[in-house]
Design an enzyme around this catalytic site. Structure first.
Site, short mmCIF file in Angstrom:
data_model
loop_
_atom_site.label_atom_id
_atom_site.label_comp_id
_atom_site.label_asym_id
_atom_site.label_seq_id
_atom_site.Cartn_x
_atom_site.Cartn_y
_atom_site.Cartn_z
N CYS A 21 3.01 7.31 68.41
CA CYS A 21 2.38 8.19 67.42
C CYS A 21 2.41 7.51 66.06
O CYS A 21 3.11 6.51 65.85
CB CYS A 21 3.09 9.53 67.36
SG CYS A 21 4.76 9.48 66.67
N CYS A 24 5.94 7.19 64.44
CA CYS A 24 6.79 6.18 65.06
C CYS A 24 6.34 4.78 64.68
O CYS A 24 7.16 3.87 64.59
CB CYS A 24 6.79 6.36 66.58
SG CYS A 24 7.95 7.63 67.16
N CYS A 100 3.54 10.91 72.28
CA CYS A 100 4.10 9.61 71.90
C CYS A 100 5.04 9.09 72.98
O CYS A 100 5.88 9.83 73.49
CB CYS A 100 4.83 9.74 70.56
SG CYS A 100 5.65 8.22 70.02
N CYS A 103 8.93 8.97 70.83
CA CYS A 103 9.61 10.20 70.37
C CYS A 103 9.30 11.40 71.25
O CYS A 103 9.85 12.49 71.03
CB CYS A 103 9.24 10.51 68.92
SG CYS A 103 7.55 11.11 68.68
N ASP A 328 61.46 30.35 66.81
CA ASP A 328 61.52 30.93 68.15
C ASP A 328 61.05 32.37 68.13
O ASP A 328 61.02 33.03 67.07
CB ASP A 328 62.95 30.86 68.70
CG ASP A 328 63.38 29.43 69.01
OD1 ASP A 328 62.48 28.58 69.17
OD2 ASP A 328 64.59 29.17 69.07
#
Length: 501
Positions: A21, A24, A100, A103, A328
């Site tokens: 894409c 990218c 794409c 991605c 305790d």
């Protein structure tokens, strides 16, 4: 205009042809200008197509100017692609709807006003009050595999054209996602921690990658729901050689048939650290839930009594409780109380104190993460004060115990007590009793006050623990002694700061 250079043309050409894409493509060209990612994807694609189609205009030479030297061989290598190649790329990537290959549609379909509106609606439904916004995204692990595959595809082209690009300079999908979505979500909301989780999309990639590469990176563990985690994939990609990867995985990646699907939106609040002190007035209340062999032994605990009122009021998913020491179950904590802190949204003293008469809290205040270290600093150097009710086998007179008041800085060798040997390592620990004082009651009972180094086992000092603590009170008084009641009077740490009532 996109911040691209002539040398980027072969990269753009290669990526568009592979099915990347527009956003990218910018990532692989190491474009770090955030505004470039915020443009509509179709506009960016059009600019990329125009960019690879353009050629540099030759400079008009003056007739009087000497002829320029012929272009070097390297200049030819770095020249843009031919118009025929550019036209082919335009034809391949003219459809914006194509998912794409890197991605998986995250920077296409999941980055825009529509998705930002879905995120904001989810956050508003949670009814948080906030001032700042932090946006994060959790991505499927196979994106790492696809990006590595595409990088090798581009790397081959770059090597042929002698263009150097470092893999670490690539912009991560997560960064690009935040650059695009941060402003869109903030515009709708105003600010909250938002984590968007994008689901896994392709199980076949997991099987291929698991079965044929770095098997030791994908070992199952008890708490993991899946071995195909992002960290395991990153580790495997660092180990595997390029040739081995290309033998089992296509480069560039195969064209996906569908994009990622967002799974959910989670709202998270930053951790809040609240410090304070507590008193315990009950001799049948443990500090933390007491469970032995899967069976609960006590109805409640200090931890639960402090947490319950707040958890019910502030929608906290959980908390961590820690203290400056432990008492305790049958020991009361009086005086200034024990240092403790809580990890959750907020704490109201009045709510906790009204919830039970077994405990009381004070000096509650928000502190920084760094300040929390003060509670653990010098654990063995701080002192604690106790009052113990002592029983003696032999009858005693007042003058038989007065010598104890003169004992100062008595060093003990304490072998791990039998009662805690199941949870503490066997060792001999040196502890110091700084001072003691006595108050006679009758011929078999007296009160013993002690100021000791933190970590001293008081009960074992009194009865000797079958000789595992030396010296002990039995040896000092030359008779069997035991402890009937024990109270912590103070923990001598000037933290957290006192808050006036």
């Amino acid at each position: 205009m996109l911040p691209l250079k002539e040398k980027d043309k072969p990269i753009v050409q290669k990526l568009l042809s592979a099915g990347c894409c527009a956003r990218c493509v910018l990532r692989f060209c190491c474009v770090s200008v955030q505004a470039a990612y915020r443009k509509p994807p179709q506009d960016t694609l059009n600019e990329l197509q125009a960019f690879i189609s353009s050629t540099e205009n030759p400079k008009t030479q003056d007739s009087a100017s000497p002829p320029e030297d012929p272009p070097s061989k390297r200049a030819k290598l770095e020249a843009g692609p031919s118009e025929e190649d550019a036209a082919a790329a335009v034809k391949l990537k003219d459809e914006e709807s194509r998912v794409c290959v890197v991605c998986l549609g995250i920077l296409q379909d999941l980055c825009g006003p529509a998705q930002a509106l879905k995120v904001s609606e989810t956050v508003k439904a949670e009814k948080y009050e906030f001032d700042t916004l932090v946006l994060s995204v959790s991505l499927p692990a196979q994106l790492c595999v696809r990006e590595h595959s595409c990088w090798l595809h581009v790397k081959k082209e770059l090597r042929e054209k002698s263009i150097a690009v470092d893999r670490d300079d690539l912009i991560q999908v997560k960064e690009a996602f935040k650059w695009i979505m941060q402003g869109l979500v903030a515009k709708e909301l105003g600010g909250v921690a938002v984590v968007t989780r994008v689901g896994d999309r392709n199980e076949e990639e997991k099987e291929l990658f698991n079965a044929t590469t770095c098997s030791d990176c994908f070992k199952p563990t008890k708490n993991k729901q899946s071995v195909f985690t992002r960290m395991a994939v990153v580790k495997a990609l660092e180990k595997i050689a390029d040739a081995k990867f290309l033998k089992h995985y296509p480069s560039p990646p195969a064209q996906p048939t569908s994009s990622c699907i967002p799974q959910d939106v989670q709202c998270l609040h930053m951790s809040v650290f609240v410090a304070g002190r507590y008193n315990k007035f009950c001799r049948s209340l443990p500090q933390t839930p007491w469970v032995i062999d899967g069976e609960r032994r006590m109805e409640s605990s200090v931890e639960e009594l402090i947490a319950a009122p707040v958890l019910s009021s502030f929608r906290s998913d959980g908390f961590n409780f820690s203290s400056s020491g432990r008492e305790d179950v049958d020991v009361r904590t009086l005086g200034n109380g024990e240092d403790a802190y809580k990890y959750f949204f907020y704490l109201f003293k009045s709510t906790i104190n009204k919830s039970s008469d077994k405990i009381r809290v004070r000096d509650l205040q928000i502190v920084t993460r760094e300040a929390m270290s003060r509670m653990k600093e010098g654990e063995e150097e701080k002192t604690k004060s106790y009052t113990a009710l002592i029983w003696t086998l032999k009858p005693i007179q007042r003058e038989d115990i007065t010598f104890i008041d003169d004992i100062k800085d008595l060093t003990l060798d304490q072998k791990t007590p039998l009662r805690v040997l199941h949870r503490r390592a066997l060792a001999v620990r040196q502890r110091v009793i700084h001072s003691m004082n006595t108050r006679f009651l009758d011929s078999h009972h007296f009160y013993l006050g002690l100021k000791t180094q933190a970590g001293t086992y008081i009960k074992e000092f009194v009865h000797g623990d079958f000789g595992r603590t030396k010296p002990n009170l039995c040896e000092l008084l030359r008779t069997d002694t035991d402890i009937l009641e024990l109270d912590v009077e103070s923990v001598d740490v000037d933290w957290p700061p006192s808050i006036p009532e």
